[in-house]
Design an enzyme around this catalytic site. Structure first.
Site, PDB file in Angstrom:
ATOM      1  N   LYS A  57       0.915  -1.146  -0.031  1.00 32.77           N
ATOM      2  CA  LYS A  57       0.047   0.046   0.142  1.00 32.77           C
ATOM      3  C   LYS A  57       0.997   1.349   0.074  1.00 32.77           C
ATOM      4  CE  LYS A  57      -4.155   1.730   2.214  1.00 32.77           C
ATOM      5  NZ  LYS A  57      -5.271   1.493   3.303  1.00 32.77           N
TER       6      LYS A  57
ATOM      7  N   ASP B 195     -13.598   3.586   9.546  1.00 32.01           N
ATOM      8  CA  ASP B 195     -14.174   3.608   8.471  1.00 32.01           C
ATOM      9  C   ASP B 195     -14.541   1.937   8.165  1.00 32.01           C
ATOM     10  OD1 ASP B 195     -14.669   4.239   5.694  1.00 32.01           O
ATOM     11  OD2 ASP B 195     -12.679   3.951   4.898  1.00 32.01           O
TER      12      ASP B 195
END
Ligand SMILES: Nc1ncnc2c1ncn2[C@@H]1O[C@H](COP(=O)(O)OP(=O)(O)O)[C@@H](O)[C@H]1O
Ligand SMILES: [Mg+2]
Length: 225
Positions: A31, A125
């Protein structure tokens, strides 16, 4: 052996590029934070480093406590790059679309979320894309960039409410989906007792959070947001 062998790009968002590949031969995810071009490069690098440091520290701590999240294998703060264990499985979203018997897995989702919350951490989230179901049907949490230590019952209620709204909007056909999540969420405290004292205070109990979720739902119904 090469350290990183890329197989495919999974996602290119405003925040990050996510690639799938192999790290020393093991299935891995890379990532990379995207630079904010509108920011001065020095400031951007400093902020990236600061955010990543806290994200990585938190993830390492949570893993050590047995919370179901991927292991971190490598970090490059300058490039804003994290290499982590790849979880073989699918996003909760697609799992729910392609399976009929889902209550058992949804209960596991609740247990995994509660494990995180018991460490005094809110995810920030909790969408159905940030919950993965592995090949053993275990629930794992990813994308902890917004996760934070927190002691307010409201923050925990909101964490669950985000998931509630998404399940309601995208899977209205699953009867009692959120109820199954809550069942698993409550079960963990019944098994382990009230959460332990964390460095900054006491995280709320599962019952307190679920009660708050109910009042958030009522609030949203009457005030529309
Ligand atoms: N450790 C992982 N194992 C397997 N798949 C992953 C992993 N991390 C990310 N993914 C996949 O890549 C997608 C995007 O990654 P995510 O960390 O959620 O980034 P974004 O910030 O762009 O949402 C996830 O929804 C998931 O499908
Ligand atoms: Mg995500």
């Amino acid at each position: 052996m090469e350290t990183w062998i890329q197989v495919e790009r999974l996602h290119l968002g405003a925040e990050a590029e996510v690639n799938s590949g192999f790290w020393y031969g093991k299935p891995a995810i890379e990532k990379i934070r995207q630079p904010r071009t509108w920011r001065h490069p020095d400031l951007d690098r400093r902020l990236t480093k600061k955010r990543m440091t806290s994200e990585v520290k938190l993830m390492i701590k949570l893993r050590a406590k047995g919370v179901e999240i991927p292991a971190i294998w490598d970090v490059d703060f300058e490039e804003g790059r994290i290499v982590m264990e790849r979880i073989e499985g699918q996003q909760l979203m697609s799992f729910l679309r392609s399976n009929k018997q889902t209550h058992h897995v949804l209960e596991k989702v609740g247990r995994t979320i509660r494990k995180l919350h018991r460490q005094a951490v809110v995810h920030g989230d909790l969408s159905t894309n940030n919950i993965l179901i592995d090949q053993q049907n275990e629930a794992k949490l990813i994308d902890l960039g917004l996760a934070n230590m927190d002691y307010e019952v409201e923050s925990y209620g909101i964490d669950l409410h985000v998931l509630h709204e998404i399940l309601r909007a995208s899977h209205p056909e699953i009867d009692g989906a959120m109820e199954a999540v809550i069942k698993g969420y409550l079960a963990l405290d019944e098994e382990y007792g009230a959460p332990a004292l964390a460095p900054g205070g006491k995280p709320p109990t599962a019952k307190e959070v679920v009660k708050r979720l109910e009042s958030i739902k009522t609030r949203v119904r009457y005030h529309g947001g």
